[in-house]
Scaffold this motif. Structure first.
Motif, PDB file in Angstrom:
ATOM      1  N   CYS A 139       0.856  -1.184   0.000  1.00  0.00           N
ATOM      2  CA  CYS A 139       0.000   0.000   0.000  1.00  0.00           C
ATOM      3  C   CYS A 139       0.891   1.232   0.000  1.00  0.00           C
ATOM      4  N   PRO A 140       1.113   1.825  -1.174  1.00  0.00           N
ATOM      5  CA  PRO A 140       1.998   2.987  -1.250  1.00  0.00           C
ATOM      6  C   PRO A 140       1.370   4.270  -0.734  1.00  0.00           C
ATOM      7  N   ALA A 141       0.075   4.247  -0.424  1.00  0.00           N
ATOM      8  CA  ALA A 141      -0.639   5.472  -0.060  1.00  0.00           C
ATOM      9  C   ALA A 141      -0.861   5.579   1.437  1.00  0.00           C
ATOM     10  N   ALA A 142       0.168   5.294   2.226  1.00  0.00           N
ATOM     11  CA  ALA A 142       0.114   5.482   3.681  1.00  0.00           C
ATOM     12  C   ALA A 142      -1.094   4.789   4.295  1.00  0.00           C
ATOM     13  N   ASN A 143      -1.250   3.485   4.002  1.00  0.00           N
ATOM     14  CA  ASN A 143      -2.310   2.672   4.588  1.00  0.00           C
ATOM     15  C   ASN A 143      -3.706   3.168   4.229  1.00  0.00           C
ATOM     16  N   ARG A 144      -3.856   3.774   3.079  1.00  0.00           N
ATOM     17  CA  ARG A 144      -5.165   4.265   2.661  1.00  0.00           C
ATOM     18  C   ARG A 144      -5.531   3.703   1.284  1.00  0.00           C
ATOM     19  N   CYS A 145      -5.312   2.409   1.110  1.00  0.00           N
ATOM     20  CA  CYS A 145      -5.625   1.755  -0.148  1.00  0.00           C
ATOM     21  C   CYS A 145      -7.021   1.139  -0.058  1.00  0.00           C
TER      22      CYS A 145
END
Length: 466
Positions: free
Chosen positions: A134-140
């Motif tokens: 998850c490259p989006a800081a745990n917001r996938c």
């Protein structure tokens, strides 16, 4: 599985602690009850999450990554791979394959194996979307599935029953699956929201990634009208919009995934509302049926203060029970969500007494379950439950007892039964403070309690030798 995280570094550290015998606090306080030994049944597993015993002697073990292994017997040390769902399973942080159940009549009359797992794509999407990262800081944005599996002509066949449970965080995804006495399938799911922050939909990138009212995806979510994040656990109370399954216990037909006609909300026009038999849950990772009854007992992983064991006396009764999350935690109002000034909580606080069902038992993160039990505090994550039968080889004091485990503390306890058969919160014994990372408990062959240690990669047995 853990309260807010399951990082790779935590796996390494926990495995070291298991190996050195220091998980759960002071080893001097961790002695098993007299006559008990803790026996390794299977080892060398990779983050096992669930064990299921087949009537033909085989043992099925699910691993977090999406692999299901099968041992021919309790003495088999070389399992075969029954299923490899790693392409579909979103194995990231707390997410992954967590549920595994064998139906009544397995394998002769019903050869299907049932699983629940975090799906590596949003609802209706195509996996793999994130490839377990998850490259989006745990917001996938992800979702969850309940499926049934069978081997046909040498090939694995997956039939998806449900794809729901909008997931915006790295925790609180799908939970356990259990067959009820009448053959219907019970499924628990978490709220899919942040594990460590007040979340009403304002988090994520974009904000409100699940598109909860009143804003669209990417819209501004503000109190008092926000209904996103953890408030999805109260979604059944907002019939103006489609209902999601986050933070609920559902009851469905095991071949169609639809709601049976005798569900308490079966008359609703919304298909998900029809499925729901309990709601207001944060992360009901594991639940169990009390033998000889239709009761459901849920372990709901806590937020800032409390770990809960919730009792649902009858899933078919009306009104459907609301356990209060996120407006309540433990028996009281959750102070952080109360301070947020959210309408869904305000109306619940103003409702008549009994509108919210309090936990049957709850313990604080700052306190020991049993004084001096040597288990680590302040923290907690209730992650396993099992009722011991009325007859069996364990001492009389443990018959009909509710065994429960805490992943963060590495401990297993037994809540002994009253004369009426219900567990007694005033009579709890420590069984072991050296359980590693327990994430499943089940009464298996020989009427002994087996548990799955995720961090140690083992399935273990609590053997009583007299």
């Amino acid at each position: 599985m853990s309260r807010t995280r399951l990082r790779a570094t935590a796996y390494v550290l926990a495995a070291f602690l298991v190996a050195t015998g220091t998980v759960g606090g002071d080893p001097a306080r961790a002695a098993l009850p007299p006559g008990f030994t803790d026996v390794v049944v299977f080892s060398g597993l990779t983050q096992p999450t669930k064990v299921a015993f087949s009537p033909d002697g085989r043992v099925f073990v699910a691993e977090k990554s999406g692999i299901i292994k099968v041992f021919d017997s309790l003495t088999d040390s070389t399992p075969i791979v029954f299923a490899d769902l790693r392409r579909q399973v979103y194995d990231y942080s707390d997410l992954g394959m967590v549920g595994l159940a064998l139906p009544p009549g397995f394998p002769t009359r019903n050869p299907w194996v049932y699983v629940s797992y975090t799906y590596d794509a949003p609802i209706g999407g195509t996996a793999p979307r994130y490839h377990d990262t998850c490259p989006a800081a745990n917001r996938c944005l992800a979702s969850a599935r309940v499926s049934r599996l069978v081997i046909s002509n040498g090939q694995l066949v997956e039939r998806v029953l449900l794809n729901d449970w909008c997931q915006q965080s790295n925790t609180h995804s799908i939970g356990d699956i259990v067959f009820a006495r009448d053959g219907t399938l019970l499924v628990a799911g978490g709220d899919g929201a942040s594990g460590n922050a007040v979340d009403y939909g304002q988090l994520g990138n974009p904000t409100n990634p699940c598109g909860d009212p009143p804003a669209p995806v990417g819209g501004v979510m503000t109190p008092p009208t926000a209904e996103g994040g953890a408030l999805r656990a109260q979604d059944v109370r907002t019939p103006a919009d489609p209902t999601g399954l986050s933070g609920t216990l559902i009851r469905v037909h095991p071949t169609t995934g639809r709601a049976p006609g005798d569900n308490p909300l079966a008359s609703s026009r919304d298909p998900n509302t029809r499925r729901i038999v309990a709601y207001g849950l944060r992360n009901p990772f594991r639940f169990v049926l009390r033998p000889g009854t239709g009761e459901v007992w849920l372990g709901d992983v806590g937020f800032r203060t409390w770990e809960e064991i919730d009792r649902l006396p009858n899933p078919l009764a009306s009104p459907v029970r609301n356990y209060g999350w996120p407006c309540y935690e433990g028996a009281g109002q959750q102070p952080n969500y109360r301070a947020a000034g959210l309408d869904l909580c305000r109306t619940l606080y103003a409702a008549p007494p009994g509108t919210v069902t309090a936990p049957y038992y709850a313990y604080q993160h700052s306190q020991a379950v049993v004084p001096g039990d040597g288990c680590h505090v302040p923290d907690g994550a209730i992650t396993a439950l099992a009722f011991y039968p009325a007859a069996g080889g364990y001492p009389t004091r443990y018959r009909r007892a509710l065994f429960f485990a805490d992943y963060e503390r590495g401990c297993i306890w037994a809540m002994r039964a009253r004369a009426n058969g219900l567990p007694n919160p005033a009579a709890i014994d420590l069984i072991t403070a050296n359980a590693g990372g327990p994430v499943d408990l089940v009464v298996g062959p020989g009427n002994e309690v087996y548990y799955v240690d995720l961090t140690g990669g083992t399935v273990r047995r609590l053997h009583f030798g007299g």
